[in-house]
Design a protein around this motif. Structure first.
Motif, PDB file in Angstrom:
ATOM      1  N   GLY A  54      36.248  28.177  29.788  1.00 15.67           N
ATOM      2  CA  GLY A  54      35.166  28.956  30.361  1.00 15.67           C
ATOM      3  C   GLY A  54      35.481  29.516  31.731  1.00 15.67           C
ATOM      4  N   GLN A  55      34.503  30.212  32.287  1.00 11.16           N
ATOM      5  CA  GLN A  55      34.693  30.914  33.546  1.00 11.16           C
ATOM      6  C   GLN A  55      34.566  29.990  34.747  1.00 11.16           C
ATOM      7  OE1 GLN A  55      32.430  34.511  33.849  1.00 11.16           O
ATOM      8  NE2 GLN A  55      32.842  34.802  36.031  1.00 11.16           N
ATOM      9  N   THR A  56      35.443  30.202  35.720  1.00  9.68           N
ATOM     10  CA  THR A  56      35.427  29.478  36.990  1.00  9.68           C
ATOM     11  C   THR A  56      35.683  30.495  38.102  1.00  9.68           C
ATOM     12  OG1 THR A  56      37.819  29.060  37.039  1.00  9.68           O
ATOM     13  CG2 THR A  56      36.447  27.458  35.833  1.00  9.68           C
ATOM     14  N   PRO A  57      35.475  30.113  39.362  1.00  9.01           N
ATOM     15  CA  PRO A  57      35.821  31.047  40.444  1.00  9.01           C
ATOM     16  C   PRO A  57      37.277  31.477  40.405  1.00  9.01           C
ATOM     17  CG  PRO A  57      34.429  29.283  41.281  1.00  9.01           C
ATOM     18  CD  PRO A  57      34.786  28.911  39.871  1.00  9.01           C
ATOM     19  N   ARG A  58      38.155  30.592  39.950  1.00  6.04           N
ATOM     20  CA  ARG A  58      39.581  30.915  39.913  1.00  6.04           C
ATOM     21  C   ARG A  58      39.901  31.999  38.898  1.00  6.04           C
ATOM     22  NH1 ARG A  58      44.448  27.300  37.311  1.00  6.04           N
ATOM     23  NH2 ARG A  58      46.180  28.026  38.581  1.00  6.04           N
ATOM     24  N   ASN A  59      39.310  31.915  37.697  1.00  7.56           N
ATOM     25  CA  ASN A  59      39.703  32.819  36.618  1.00  7.56           C
ATOM     26  C   ASN A  59      38.706  33.947  36.368  1.00  7.56           C
ATOM     27  OD1 ASN A  59      37.548  31.825  35.088  1.00  7.56           O
ATOM     28  ND2 ASN A  59      38.801  30.393  33.931  1.00  7.56           N
ATOM     29  N   ALA A  60      37.763  34.162  37.275  1.00  5.49           N
ATOM     30  CA  ALA A  60      36.671  35.122  37.047  1.00  5.49           C
ATOM     31  C   ALA A  60      37.178  36.514  36.708  1.00  5.49           C
ATOM     32  CB  ALA A  60      35.772  35.170  38.279  1.00  5.49           C
ATOM     33  N   VAL A  61      38.309  36.921  37.283  1.00 10.99           N
ATOM     34  CA  VAL A  61      38.839  38.267  37.014  1.00 10.99           C
ATOM     35  C   VAL A  61      39.130  38.461  35.530  1.00 10.99           C
ATOM     36  CG1 VAL A  61      40.750  39.855  37.505  1.00 10.99           C
ATOM     37  CG2 VAL A  61      39.797  38.466  39.331  1.00 10.99           C
ATOM     38  N   MET A  62      39.518  37.397  34.853  1.00  6.31           N
ATOM     39  CA  MET A  62      39.848  37.490  33.432  1.00  6.31           C
ATOM     40  C   MET A  62      38.648  37.891  32.583  1.00  6.31           C
ATOM     41  SD  MET A  62      42.361  34.207  32.879  1.00  6.31           S
ATOM     42  CE  MET A  62      42.694  34.623  31.172  1.00  6.31           C
ATOM     43  N   PHE A  63      37.431  37.649  33.066  1.00  2.00           N
ATOM     44  CA  PHE A  63      36.214  37.937  32.307  1.00  2.00           C
ATOM     45  C   PHE A  63      35.702  39.354  32.557  1.00  2.00           C
ATOM     46  CE2 PHE A  63      36.626  33.441  32.208  1.00  2.00           C
ATOM     47  CZ  PHE A  63      35.992  33.008  31.052  1.00  2.00           C
ATOM     48  N   GLY A  64      36.383  40.099  33.400  1.00  3.72           N
ATOM     49  CA  GLY A  64      35.995  41.466  33.696  1.00  3.72           C
ATOM     50  C   GLY A  64      36.653  42.459  32.767  1.00  3.72           C
ATOM     51  N   PRO A  65      36.584  43.737  33.109  1.00  2.74           N
ATOM     52  CA  PRO A  65      37.180  44.776  32.263  1.00  2.74           C
ATOM     53  C   PRO A  65      38.702  44.723  32.284  1.00  2.74           C
ATOM     54  CG  PRO A  65      36.341  45.718  34.300  1.00  2.74           C
ATOM     55  CD  PRO A  65      35.887  44.291  34.271  1.00  2.74           C
ATOM     56  N   PRO A  66      39.340  45.334  31.291  1.00  2.00           N
ATOM     57  CA  PRO A  66      40.813  45.330  31.245  1.00  2.00           C
ATOM     58  C   PRO A  66      41.399  46.205  32.347  1.00  2.00           C
ATOM     59  CG  PRO A  66      39.929  46.754  29.533  1.00  2.00           C
ATOM     60  CD  PRO A  66      38.760  46.054  30.149  1.00  2.00           C
ATOM     61  N   GLY A  67      42.664  45.928  32.662  1.00  3.95           N
ATOM     62  CA  GLY A  67      43.373  46.747  33.629  1.00  3.95           C
ATOM     63  C   GLY A  67      43.351  46.213  35.042  1.00  3.95           C
ATOM     64  N   PHE A  68      42.824  45.014  35.232  1.00  2.90           N
ATOM     65  CA  PHE A  68      42.807  44.399  36.553  1.00  2.90           C
ATOM     66  C   PHE A  68      43.868  43.300  36.626  1.00  2.90           C
ATOM     67  CE2 PHE A  68      38.964  46.711  36.529  1.00  2.90           C
ATOM     68  CZ  PHE A  68      38.599  46.932  37.848  1.00  2.90           C
ATOM     69  N   LEU A  69      44.260  42.960  37.845  1.00  2.00           N
ATOM     70  CA  LEU A  69      45.309  41.971  38.064  1.00  2.00           C
ATOM     71  C   LEU A  69      44.695  40.604  38.332  1.00  2.00           C
ATOM     72  CD1 LEU A  69      48.467  41.957  38.267  1.00  2.00           C
ATOM     73  CD2 LEU A  69      48.167  41.989  40.748  1.00  2.00           C
ATOM     74  N   TYR A  70      45.161  39.606  37.601  1.00  2.00           N
ATOM     75  CA  TYR A  70      44.754  38.215  37.817  1.00  2.00           C
ATOM     76  C   TYR A  70      45.939  37.477  38.412  1.00  2.00           C
ATOM     77  CZ  TYR A  70      43.912  33.301  36.570  1.00  2.00           C
ATOM     78  OH  TYR A  70      43.791  31.928  36.596  1.00  2.00           O
ATOM     79  N   VAL A  71      45.804  37.038  39.657  1.00  2.00           N
ATOM     80  CA  VAL A  71      46.863  36.321  40.369  1.00  2.00           C
ATOM     81  C   VAL A  71      46.419  34.889  40.598  1.00  2.00           C
ATOM     82  CG1 VAL A  71      48.304  36.247  42.445  1.00  2.00           C
ATOM     83  CG2 VAL A  71      47.563  38.458  41.533  1.00  2.00           C
ATOM     84  N   TYR A  72      47.293  33.941  40.329  1.00  2.00           N
ATOM     85  CA  TYR A  72      46.960  32.540  40.567  1.00  2.00           C
ATOM     86  C   TYR A  72      48.125  31.822  41.245  1.00  2.00           C
ATOM     87  CZ  TYR A  72      49.670  31.492  36.319  1.00  2.00           C
ATOM     88  OH  TYR A  72      50.670  31.385  35.376  1.00  2.00           O
ATOM     89  N   PHE A  73      47.797  30.731  41.900  1.00  2.00           N
ATOM     90  CA  PHE A  73      48.772  29.910  42.628  1.00  2.00           C
ATOM     91  C   PHE A  73      49.076  28.687  41.775  1.00  2.00           C
ATOM     92  CE2 PHE A  73      49.848  27.239  46.507  1.00  2.00           C
ATOM     93  CZ  PHE A  73      50.952  28.001  46.869  1.00  2.00           C
ATOM     94  N   THR A  74      50.341  28.328  41.652  1.00  2.00           N
ATOM     95  CA  THR A  74      50.706  27.227  40.769  1.00  2.00           C
ATOM     96  C   THR A  74      51.754  26.332  41.409  1.00  2.00           C
ATOM     97  OG1 THR A  74      51.483  26.706  38.519  1.00  2.00           O
ATOM     98  CG2 THR A  74      52.479  28.608  39.597  1.00  2.00           C
ATOM     99  N   TYR A  75      51.749  25.078  41.034  1.00  2.00           N
ATOM    100  CA  TYR A  75      52.702  24.075  41.528  1.00  2.00           C
ATOM    101  C   TYR A  75      52.702  23.966  43.055  1.00  2.00           C
ATOM    102  CZ  TYR A  75      54.520  24.158  36.754  1.00  2.00           C
ATOM    103  OH  TYR A  75      54.642  24.101  35.391  1.00  2.00           O
TER     104      TYR A  75
END
Length: 221
Positions: A54-75
């Motif tokens: 489900g949706q969280t503040p971290r992944n919210a961009v994924m729930f929007g329209p296509p063509g946007f960039l989703y950047v995340y920090f890992t490790y």
């Protein structure tokens, strides 16, 4: 690149991104890459996806329209980036894994801490058996892997939510030369869940494609 193309199912869109160009512009200059390797993530249908639960503040961009960039920090040390695809509220994304630098190679080298390649005496053409095989091009590693790709393009947390199709965006996804061949497919890299799905796509025999590494469970001490 048209938004309608990116609105399709993630497994259809992902291979279409091979050969497209991602271009990032900043005060330092511009760097562009021809994408050579990607991975598909199918939201609630995919345990490997950040949107699976489900949706969280971290992944919210994924729930929007296509063509946007989703950047995340890992490790705790790396940024990785995805192109959001599929219809709005259907959180699918394509992880950008590797590419060939086609513009701004000097700036990419500086960002990656890599000096310009030097001509070696051993690599010069000589007659007879003393001739050596030329060394591998070090520039192939500038954007070879999702974290290196972000570094080379100068993309960090501030790139999250960028509209890749807007003409005034500092990060743009462009049609580029494209790729009309048959892509190679295989399992996604380093996943604990749904690791057997062959949802990684890459241009065969391209030297900038990253090496495959399966998930290795951590041993408890």
């Amino acid at each position: 690149m048209r938004r309608s193309v990116l609105a399709g199912p993630v497994l259809d869109v992902a291979p279409k991104l091979l050969g497209t160009v991602l271009r990032s512009t900043s005060d330092e200059g511009a760097v562009a890459v021809r994408l050579t390797e990607v991975e598909a993530y199918d939201g609630p249908n995919d345990p490997g996806s950040h949107a699976y639960r489900g949706q969280t503040p971290r992944n919210a961009v994924m729930f929007g329209p296509p063509g946007f960039l989703y950047v995340y920090f890992t490790y705790g040390m790396h940024f990785c980036m995805n192109v959001v695809v599929g219809p709005e509220n259907k959180p699918s994304a394509v992880l950008l894994r590797a590419g060939e630098i086609i513009e701004g190679v000097e700036l990419a080298r500086i960002r990656r801490g890599q000096p310009a390649p030097q001509k070696s005496v051993l690599n010069q053409v000589r007659p007879g058996p003393v001739n050596k095989r030329p060394a591998a091009d070090p520039d192939r590693d500038l954007a070879r892997g999702p974290a290196r790709l972000c570094v080379a393009l100068g993309i960090g947390r501030e790139g999250n939510g960028a509209d890749l199709l807007a003409k005034d965006s500092p990060i743009r996804l462009l049609d580029g030369p494209g790729y009309d061949g048959v892509p190679s497919t295989g399992p996604r890299v380093g996943l604990r869940e749904a690791a057997d799905r062959a949802w990684r796509f890459w241009i065969p025999n391209d030297p900038t494609v990253s090496p495959y590494r399966p998930h290795v469970p951590k041993k408890r001490s």
